[in-house]
Scaffold this motif. Sequence first.
Motif, PDB file in Angstrom:
ATOM      1  N   TYR A 170       0.850  -1.187   0.000  1.00  0.00           N
ATOM      2  CA  TYR A 170       0.000   0.000   0.000  1.00  0.00           C
ATOM      3  C   TYR A 170       0.886   1.239   0.000  1.00  0.00           C
ATOM      4  O   TYR A 170       1.777   1.365   0.843  1.00  0.00           O
ATOM      5  CB  TYR A 170      -0.895   0.041   1.237  1.00  0.00           C
ATOM      6  N   VAL A 171       0.633   2.126  -0.947  1.00  0.00           N
ATOM      7  CA  VAL A 171       1.305   3.425  -0.985  1.00  0.00           C
ATOM      8  C   VAL A 171       0.223   4.489  -1.033  1.00  0.00           C
ATOM      9  O   VAL A 171      -0.558   4.554  -1.988  1.00  0.00           O
ATOM     10  CB  VAL A 171       2.244   3.560  -2.199  1.00  0.00           C
ATOM     11  N   ASP A 172       0.151   5.289   0.001  1.00  0.00           N
ATOM     12  CA  ASP A 172      -0.860   6.341   0.095  1.00  0.00           C
ATOM     13  C   ASP A 172      -0.204   7.629   0.580  1.00  0.00           C
ATOM     14  O   ASP A 172       0.960   7.640   0.988  1.00  0.00           O
ATOM     15  CB  ASP A 172      -1.966   5.941   1.078  1.00  0.00           C
ATOM     16  N   TYR A 173      -0.981   8.698   0.549  1.00  0.00           N
ATOM     17  CA  TYR A 173      -0.537   9.961   1.137  1.00  0.00           C
ATOM     18  C   TYR A 173      -1.456  10.294   2.302  1.00  0.00           C
ATOM     19  O   TYR A 173      -2.682  10.270   2.162  1.00  0.00           O
ATOM     20  CB  TYR A 173      -0.532  11.080   0.090  1.00  0.00           C
ATOM     21  N   LEU A 174      -0.852  10.529   3.467  1.00  0.00           N
ATOM     22  CA  LEU A 174      -1.615  10.754   4.685  1.00  0.00           C
ATOM     23  C   LEU A 174      -1.490  12.197   5.137  1.00  0.00           C
ATOM     24  O   LEU A 174      -0.408  12.793   5.087  1.00  0.00           O
ATOM     25  CB  LEU A 174      -1.131   9.823   5.804  1.00  0.00           C
ATOM     26  N   TRP A 175      -2.596  12.707   5.617  1.00  0.00           N
ATOM     27  CA  TRP A 175      -2.623  14.053   6.191  1.00  0.00           C
ATOM     28  C   TRP A 175      -3.062  13.944   7.649  1.00  0.00           C
ATOM     29  O   TRP A 175      -4.071  13.293   7.950  1.00  0.00           O
ATOM     30  CB  TRP A 175      -3.601  14.945   5.427  1.00  0.00           C
ATOM     31  N   LYS A 176      -2.292  14.526   8.533  1.00  0.00           N
ATOM     32  CA  LYS A 176      -2.575  14.440   9.967  1.00  0.00           C
ATOM     33  C   LYS A 176      -3.428  15.615  10.424  1.00  0.00           C
ATOM     34  O   LYS A 176      -3.070  16.777  10.218  1.00  0.00           O
ATOM     35  CB  LYS A 176      -1.270  14.410  10.766  1.00  0.00           C
ATOM     36  N   ASP A 177      -4.548  15.290  11.052  1.00  0.00           N
ATOM     37  CA  ASP A 177      -5.419  16.280  11.685  1.00  0.00           C
ATOM     38  C   ASP A 177      -5.050  16.313  13.164  1.00  0.00           C
ATOM     39  O   ASP A 177      -5.569  15.545  13.966  1.00  0.00           O
ATOM     40  CB  ASP A 177      -6.887  15.879  11.491  1.00  0.00           C
ATOM     41  N   GLY A 178      -4.104  17.190  13.507  1.00  0.00           N
ATOM     42  CA  GLY A 178      -3.608  17.244  14.871  1.00  0.00           C
ATOM     43  C   GLY A 178      -4.663  17.631  15.885  1.00  0.00           C
ATOM     44  O   GLY A 178      -4.625  17.171  17.032  1.00  0.00           O
ATOM     45  N   LYS A 179      -5.621  18.448  15.486  1.00  0.00           N
ATOM     46  CA  LYS A 179      -6.665  18.897  16.405  1.00  0.00           C
ATOM     47  C   LYS A 179      -7.507  17.734  16.899  1.00  0.00           C
ATOM     48  O   LYS A 179      -7.872  17.669  18.086  1.00  0.00           O
ATOM     49  CB  LYS A 179      -7.559  19.934  15.709  1.00  0.00           C
ATOM     50  N   ASN A 180      -7.805  16.796  16.007  1.00  0.00           N
ATOM     51  CA  ASN A 180      -8.649  15.645  16.371  1.00  0.00           C
ATOM     52  C   ASN A 180      -7.853  14.355  16.528  1.00  0.00           C
ATOM     53  O   ASN A 180      -8.440  13.296  16.750  1.00  0.00           O
ATOM     54  CB  ASN A 180      -9.731  15.459  15.301  1.00  0.00           C
ATOM     55  N   ASN A 181      -6.536  14.438  16.399  1.00  0.00           N
ATOM     56  CA  ASN A 181      -5.636  13.292  16.567  1.00  0.00           C
ATOM     57  C   ASN A 181      -6.019  12.116  15.676  1.00  0.00           C
ATOM     58  O   ASN A 181      -6.121  10.974  16.121  1.00  0.00           O
ATOM     59  CB  ASN A 181      -5.594  12.845  18.036  1.00  0.00           C
ATOM     60  N   ILE A 182      -6.222  12.409  14.398  1.00  0.00           N
ATOM     61  CA  ILE A 182      -6.485  11.367  13.413  1.00  0.00           C
ATOM     62  C   ILE A 182      -5.687  11.673  12.146  1.00  0.00           C
ATOM     63  O   ILE A 182      -5.214  12.799  11.957  1.00  0.00           O
ATOM     64  CB  ILE A 182      -7.988  11.243  13.051  1.00  0.00           C
ATOM     65  N   SER A 183      -5.538  10.677  11.298  1.00  0.00           N
ATOM     66  CA  SER A 183      -4.928  10.885   9.990  1.00  0.00           C
ATOM     67  C   SER A 183      -5.891  10.390   8.922  1.00  0.00           C
ATOM     68  O   SER A 183      -6.734   9.527   9.178  1.00  0.00           O
ATOM     69  CB  SER A 183      -3.593  10.148   9.895  1.00  0.00           C
ATOM     70  N   LYS A 184      -5.748  10.943   7.707  1.00  0.00           N
ATOM     71  CA  LYS A 184      -6.639  10.588   6.610  1.00  0.00           C
ATOM     72  C   LYS A 184      -5.838  10.360   5.345  1.00  0.00           C
ATOM     73  O   LYS A 184      -4.787  10.987   5.128  1.00  0.00           O
ATOM     74  CB  LYS A 184      -7.651  11.718   6.367  1.00  0.00           C
ATOM     75  N   ILE A 185      -6.320   9.452   4.499  1.00  0.00           N
ATOM     76  CA  ILE A 185      -5.741   9.277   3.175  1.00  0.00           C
ATOM     77  C   ILE A 185      -6.250  10.391   2.272  1.00  0.00           C
ATOM     78  O   ILE A 185      -7.461  10.616   2.171  1.00  0.00           O
ATOM     79  CB  ILE A 185      -6.112   7.895   2.598  1.00  0.00           C
ATOM     80  N   VAL A 186      -5.325  11.105   1.650  1.00  0.00           N
ATOM     81  CA  VAL A 186      -5.691  12.252   0.803  1.00  0.00           C
ATOM     82  C   VAL A 186      -4.931  12.171  -0.518  1.00  0.00           C
ATOM     83  O   VAL A 186      -4.080  11.303  -0.721  1.00  0.00           O
ATOM     84  CB  VAL A 186      -5.372  13.578   1.519  1.00  0.00           C
ATOM     85  N   ASP A 187      -5.223  13.101  -1.411  1.00  0.00           N
ATOM     86  CA  ASP A 187      -4.509  13.167  -2.682  1.00  0.00           C
ATOM     87  C   ASP A 187      -3.074  13.636  -2.463  1.00  0.00           C
ATOM     88  O   ASP A 187      -2.778  14.369  -1.514  1.00  0.00           O
ATOM     89  CB  ASP A 187      -5.218  14.130  -3.638  1.00  0.00           C
ATOM     90  N   LYS A 188      -2.215  13.244  -3.357  1.00  0.00           N
ATOM     91  CA  LYS A 188      -0.789  13.547  -3.242  1.00  0.00           C
ATOM     92  C   LYS A 188      -0.503  15.032  -3.129  1.00  0.00           C
ATOM     93  O   LYS A 188       0.385  15.456  -2.397  1.00  0.00           O
ATOM     94  CB  LYS A 188      -0.052  12.972  -4.461  1.00  0.00           C
ATOM     95  N   GLY A 189      -1.265  15.854  -3.826  1.00  0.00           N
ATOM     96  CA  GLY A 189      -0.981  17.279  -3.867  1.00  0.00           C
ATOM     97  C   GLY A 189      -1.462  18.086  -2.664  1.00  0.00           C
ATOM     98  O   GLY A 189      -1.201  19.292  -2.589  1.00  0.00           O
ATOM     99  N   ILE A 190      -2.149  17.459  -1.722  1.00  0.00           N
ATOM    100  CA  ILE A 190      -2.662  18.168  -0.557  1.00  0.00           C
ATOM    101  C   ILE A 190      -1.494  18.683   0.297  1.00  0.00           C
ATOM    102  O   ILE A 190      -0.513  17.977   0.528  1.00  0.00           O
ATOM    103  CB  ILE A 190      -3.567  17.253   0.295  1.00  0.00           C
ATOM    104  N   THR A 191      -1.610  19.907   0.770  1.00  0.00           N
ATOM    105  CA  THR A 191      -0.578  20.504   1.619  1.00  0.00           C
ATOM    106  C   THR A 191      -0.350  19.659   2.867  1.00  0.00           C
ATOM    107  O   THR A 191      -1.303  19.245   3.525  1.00  0.00           O
ATOM    108  CB  THR A 191      -0.991  21.928   2.048  1.00  0.00           C
ATOM    109  N   ASP A 192       0.916  19.401   3.175  1.00  0.00           N
ATOM    110  CA  ASP A 192       1.351  18.622   4.353  1.00  0.00           C
ATOM    111  C   ASP A 192       1.056  17.132   4.248  1.00  0.00           C
ATOM    112  O   ASP A 192       1.269  16.395   5.218  1.00  0.00           O
ATOM    113  CB  ASP A 192       0.733  19.176   5.648  1.00  0.00           C
ATOM    114  N   ALA A 193       0.591  16.666   3.100  1.00  0.00           N
ATOM    115  CA  ALA A 193       0.385  15.231   2.926  1.00  0.00           C
ATOM    116  C   ALA A 193       1.745  14.534   2.831  1.00  0.00           C
ATOM    117  O   ALA A 193       2.659  15.017   2.170  1.00  0.00           O
ATOM    118  CB  ALA A 193      -0.431  14.957   1.676  1.00  0.00           C
TER     119      ALA A 193
END
Length: 235
Positions: free
Chosen positions: A105-128
């Motif tokens: 699996y190769v994905d791009y993850l973005w961390k939501d520090g406020k809610n302490n979760i991470s999400k799979i997002v598109d490669k171009g998303i800032t901080d992914a």
Amino acid sequence: MNILYEDDQIIVVEKPVGIESQSNRTFEPDMVSEVKKHINSLSPKKGEPYVGVIHRLDKPVGGILVFGKTKEAAGALSKQVSGHQMEKTYLAVICGKPVDNFGTYVDYLWKDGKNNISKIVDKGITDAKRAELSYRVLEELEGEEGPLCLVEIDLKTGRHHQIRVQFSGHGTPLLGDLKYNPAGPKVAGQRNVALCAWKLAFTHPGNKKKMEFTVKPQGTVFNKFGTVSEYQSMR
């Protein structure tokens, strides 16, 4: 604290389920503080012992951690992590079965520090950040609410909640993961996410010898799989 190995440069320990890897500014116990207490009890010195954090495990995840007891050792181990030379292998029980019995699996993850979760997002998303792991299915059981699979995972990168997020995003979330699989099936006696950092291999920063350690996964669901017992007999 279960100490698997210790010398004057490193200490390898088993982190129990439910303990933080390092202080999160609360009064709850954490592994760094426990290691410092241990070192100080062996050779009391003025000031706080040095303990270098090399990698971390989520609070509900048990398994092996290595810490550096000197800045030089910690730096050498950290280079192994960044150079993908430290082998971090996990066992997990997932809900459902992957399309293939092994894969990457190769994905791009973005961390939501406020809610302490991470999400799979598109490669171009800032901080992914790029996240990669490989897996293979070791065994399958038929649970009351569908199949459960024991998988072995080689973690290539170390992102926030990476294994939990990626398997959930690919349709086979981890059993007992209340954050990424809250409506998932339950197994009697399994109170935490079914994930264990069961094997760690690296090169000793001093003598350059290859070192490898394993522990038995915590959680009753792992005992349902014969593969786990076979692994333990190979130790």
